[in-house]
Design a protein around this motif. Structure first.
Motif, PDB file in Angstrom:
ATOM      1  N   ILE A  76       0.829  -1.209   0.000  1.00 39.59           N
ATOM      2  CA  ILE A  76       0.000   0.000   0.000  1.00 39.59           C
ATOM      3  C   ILE A  76       0.860   1.255   0.000  1.00 39.59           C
ATOM      4  O   ILE A  76       0.497   2.269  -0.590  1.00 39.59           O
ATOM      5  CB  ILE A  76      -0.948  -0.006   1.221  1.00 39.59           C
ATOM      6  CG1 ILE A  76      -1.996  -1.100   1.051  1.00 39.59           C
ATOM      7  CG2 ILE A  76      -1.592   1.348   1.446  1.00 39.59           C
ATOM      8  CD1 ILE A  76      -2.786  -1.388   2.309  1.00 39.59           C
ATOM      9  N   ARG A  77       1.996   1.183   0.626  1.00 39.65           N
ATOM     10  CA  ARG A  77       2.876   2.354   0.777  1.00 39.65           C
ATOM     11  C   ARG A  77       3.999   2.387  -0.258  1.00 39.65           C
ATOM     12  O   ARG A  77       4.947   3.137  -0.125  1.00 39.65           O
ATOM     13  CB  ARG A  77       3.422   2.374   2.194  1.00 39.65           C
ATOM     14  CG  ARG A  77       2.325   2.724   3.189  1.00 39.65           C
ATOM     15  CD  ARG A  77       2.664   2.318   4.596  1.00 39.65           C
ATOM     16  NE  ARG A  77       1.565   2.599   5.492  1.00 39.65           N
ATOM     17  CZ  ARG A  77       0.565   1.744   5.723  1.00 39.65           C
ATOM     18  NH1 ARG A  77       0.526   0.564   5.139  1.00 39.65           N
ATOM     19  NH2 ARG A  77      -0.410   2.076   6.554  1.00 39.65           N
ATOM     20  N   ARG A 136       3.736  10.829   1.926  1.00 39.23           N
ATOM     21  CA  ARG A 136       2.672   9.849   2.184  1.00 39.23           C
ATOM     22  C   ARG A 136       1.377  10.559   2.568  1.00 39.23           C
ATOM     23  O   ARG A 136       0.288  10.152   2.148  1.00 39.23           O
ATOM     24  CB  ARG A 136       3.106   8.879   3.280  1.00 39.23           C
ATOM     25  CG  ARG A 136       2.046   7.860   3.648  1.00 39.23           C
ATOM     26  CD  ARG A 136       1.714   6.921   2.499  1.00 39.23           C
ATOM     27  NE  ARG A 136       0.648   6.012   2.907  1.00 39.23           N
ATOM     28  CZ  ARG A 136      -0.300   5.566   2.111  1.00 39.23           C
ATOM     29  NH1 ARG A 136      -0.313   5.893   0.839  1.00 39.23           N
ATOM     30  NH2 ARG A 136      -1.223   4.765   2.578  1.00 39.23           N
ATOM     31  N   GLU A 139      -0.240  11.592  -0.556  1.00 38.38           N
ATOM     32  CA  GLU A 139      -0.866  10.452  -1.227  1.00 38.38           C
ATOM     33  C   GLU A 139      -2.209  10.104  -0.579  1.00 38.38           C
ATOM     34  O   GLU A 139      -3.186   9.819  -1.274  1.00 38.38           O
ATOM     35  CB  GLU A 139       0.059   9.227  -1.163  1.00 38.38           C
ATOM     36  CG  GLU A 139       1.276   9.342  -2.024  1.00 38.38           C
ATOM     37  CD  GLU A 139       2.272   8.217  -1.795  1.00 38.38           C
ATOM     38  OE1 GLU A 139       3.270   8.178  -2.526  1.00 38.38           O
ATOM     39  OE2 GLU A 139       2.073   7.380  -0.883  1.00 38.38           O
ATOM     40  N   ILE A 140      -2.258  10.149   0.733  1.00 38.48           N
ATOM     41  CA  ILE A 140      -3.502   9.839   1.444  1.00 38.48           C
ATOM     42  C   ILE A 140      -4.571  10.869   1.092  1.00 38.48           C
ATOM     43  O   ILE A 140      -5.723  10.507   0.820  1.00 38.48           O
ATOM     44  CB  ILE A 140      -3.254   9.774   2.970  1.00 38.48           C
ATOM     45  CG1 ILE A 140      -2.372   8.572   3.309  1.00 38.48           C
ATOM     46  CG2 ILE A 140      -4.577   9.728   3.732  1.00 38.48           C
ATOM     47  CD1 ILE A 140      -1.849   8.561   4.738  1.00 38.48           C
ATOM     48  N   GLU A 142      -4.774  12.642  -1.629  1.00 40.88           N
ATOM     49  CA  GLU A 142      -5.187  12.413  -3.021  1.00 40.88           C
ATOM     50  C   GLU A 142      -6.119  11.216  -3.123  1.00 40.88           C
ATOM     51  O   GLU A 142      -7.085  11.259  -3.881  1.00 40.88           O
ATOM     52  CB  GLU A 142      -3.950  12.209  -3.907  1.00 40.88           C
ATOM     53  CG  GLU A 142      -3.158  13.468  -4.123  1.00 40.88           C
ATOM     54  CD  GLU A 142      -1.842  13.231  -4.854  1.00 40.88           C
ATOM     55  OE1 GLU A 142      -1.582  12.089  -5.281  1.00 40.88           O
ATOM     56  OE2 GLU A 142      -1.070  14.206  -4.991  1.00 40.88           O
ATOM     57  N   GLU A 143      -5.829  10.150  -2.368  1.00 44.10           N
ATOM     58  CA  GLU A 143      -6.695   8.975  -2.374  1.00 44.10           C
ATOM     59  C   GLU A 143      -8.089   9.311  -1.851  1.00 44.10           C
ATOM     60  O   GLU A 143      -9.090   8.862  -2.387  1.00 44.10           O
ATOM     61  CB  GLU A 143      -6.080   7.843  -1.555  1.00 44.10           C
ATOM     62  CG  GLU A 143      -4.877   7.211  -2.197  1.00 44.10           C
ATOM     63  CD  GLU A 143      -4.165   6.220  -1.288  1.00 44.10           C
ATOM     64  OE1 GLU A 143      -4.725   5.854  -0.227  1.00 44.10           O
ATOM     65  OE2 GLU A 143      -3.052   5.830  -1.625  1.00 44.10           O
ATOM     66  N   LEU A 144      -8.149  10.099  -0.794  1.00 44.57           N
ATOM     67  CA  LEU A 144      -9.434  10.480  -0.213  1.00 44.57           C
ATOM     68  C   LEU A 144     -10.220  11.386  -1.159  1.00 44.57           C
ATOM     69  O   LEU A 144     -11.452  11.315  -1.200  1.00 44.57           O
ATOM     70  CB  LEU A 144      -9.235  11.175   1.139  1.00 44.57           C
ATOM     71  CG  LEU A 144      -8.707  10.289   2.268  1.00 44.57           C
ATOM     72  CD1 LEU A 144      -8.406  11.115   3.502  1.00 44.57           C
ATOM     73  CD2 LEU A 144      -9.683   9.175   2.588  1.00 44.57           C
ATOM     74  N   LYS A 146     -10.261  11.248  -4.369  1.00 45.77           N
ATOM     75  CA  LYS A 146     -10.759  10.491  -5.532  1.00 45.77           C
ATOM     76  C   LYS A 146     -12.028   9.710  -5.215  1.00 45.77           C
ATOM     77  O   LYS A 146     -12.750   9.320  -6.094  1.00 45.77           O
ATOM     78  CB  LYS A 146      -9.677   9.518  -6.032  1.00 45.77           C
ATOM     79  CG  LYS A 146      -8.516  10.239  -6.657  1.00 45.77           C
ATOM     80  CD  LYS A 146      -7.482   9.243  -7.129  1.00 45.77           C
ATOM     81  CE  LYS A 146      -6.291   9.970  -7.717  1.00 45.77           C
ATOM     82  NZ  LYS A 146      -5.250   9.043  -8.146  1.00 45.77           N
ATOM     83  N   GLU A 147     -12.262   9.449  -3.941  1.00 42.79           N
ATOM     84  CA  GLU A 147     -13.421   8.640  -3.566  1.00 42.79           C
ATOM     85  C   GLU A 147     -14.679   9.454  -3.509  1.00 42.79           C
ATOM     86  O   GLU A 147     -14.789  10.592  -3.324  1.00 42.79           O
ATOM     87  CB  GLU A 147     -13.186   7.944  -2.234  1.00 42.79           C
ATOM     88  CG  GLU A 147     -12.084   6.958  -2.328  1.00 42.79           C
ATOM     89  CD  GLU A 147     -11.839   6.236  -1.020  1.00 42.79           C
ATOM     90  OE1 GLU A 147     -10.818   5.574  -0.927  1.00 42.79           O
ATOM     91  OE2 GLU A 147     -12.656   6.340  -0.097  1.00 42.79           O
TER      92      GLU A 147
END
Length: 147
Positions: A76-77, A136, A139-140, A142-144, A146-147
């Motif tokens: 994941i990382r 990191r 990245e977190i 950006e992931e949040l 996108k949802e």
């Protein structure tokens, strides 16, 4: 092969690498020690570098067991595990990081060494450290988003 690269996640194909097998971690790639540099992973992976003076060093064995216990947490990382167990080999990794005996080094995607440890760390300890790094955190976010 003195230095091994353990591809935790699917690695991009880099010239000169050959597939090998290893019971410790999946998707093992091997390379000559002079072929591996931290620059190869710049902005692609977070190298976790494990040094020892021998593959039989109990700390090295314990560290590899810890890493194999939670491959998903490392994947994941974007972690890639690099090992060097030959102090006489003078690999690029040894020249840059200058270990003495066993050493665990955590390197961020920007190429900066974030942490050096003289003892094995569990994946939980490693991932908690990584999760605090600015790259990191980005990245977190950006992931949040996108949802």
């Amino acid at each position: 092969m003195i230095t091994r690269i353990f591809g935790i996640a699917a690695l991009i194909a880099l010239p000169g690498w050959a597939m090998a097998t290893d019971a410790t971690l999946p998707e093992t790639l091997s390379a000559q020690s002079d072929e591996v540099t931290l620059e190869q992973f710049l902005w692609l992976k977070r190298p976790v570098v494990v040094f020892s003076d021998s593959p039989a060093d109990p700390r090295f064995v314990e560290q590899m067991r810890y890493l194999a216990a939670d491959v998903d947490g490392l994947t994941i990382r974007d972690v890639v595990v690099l090992t060097d167990t030959d102090p006489t080999g003078k690999s690029a990794l040894r020249e840059k990081l200058r270990p003495r005996g066993f050493m665990l080094a955590l390197v961020d995607k920007d190429g900066q060494v974030k942490l050096r440890k003289p003892a094995p760390w569990t994946v939980r300890e490693i991932t908690r450290s990584i999760d605090k790094w600015p790259t990191r955190q980005q990245e977190i976010r950006e992931e949040l988003g996108k949802e």
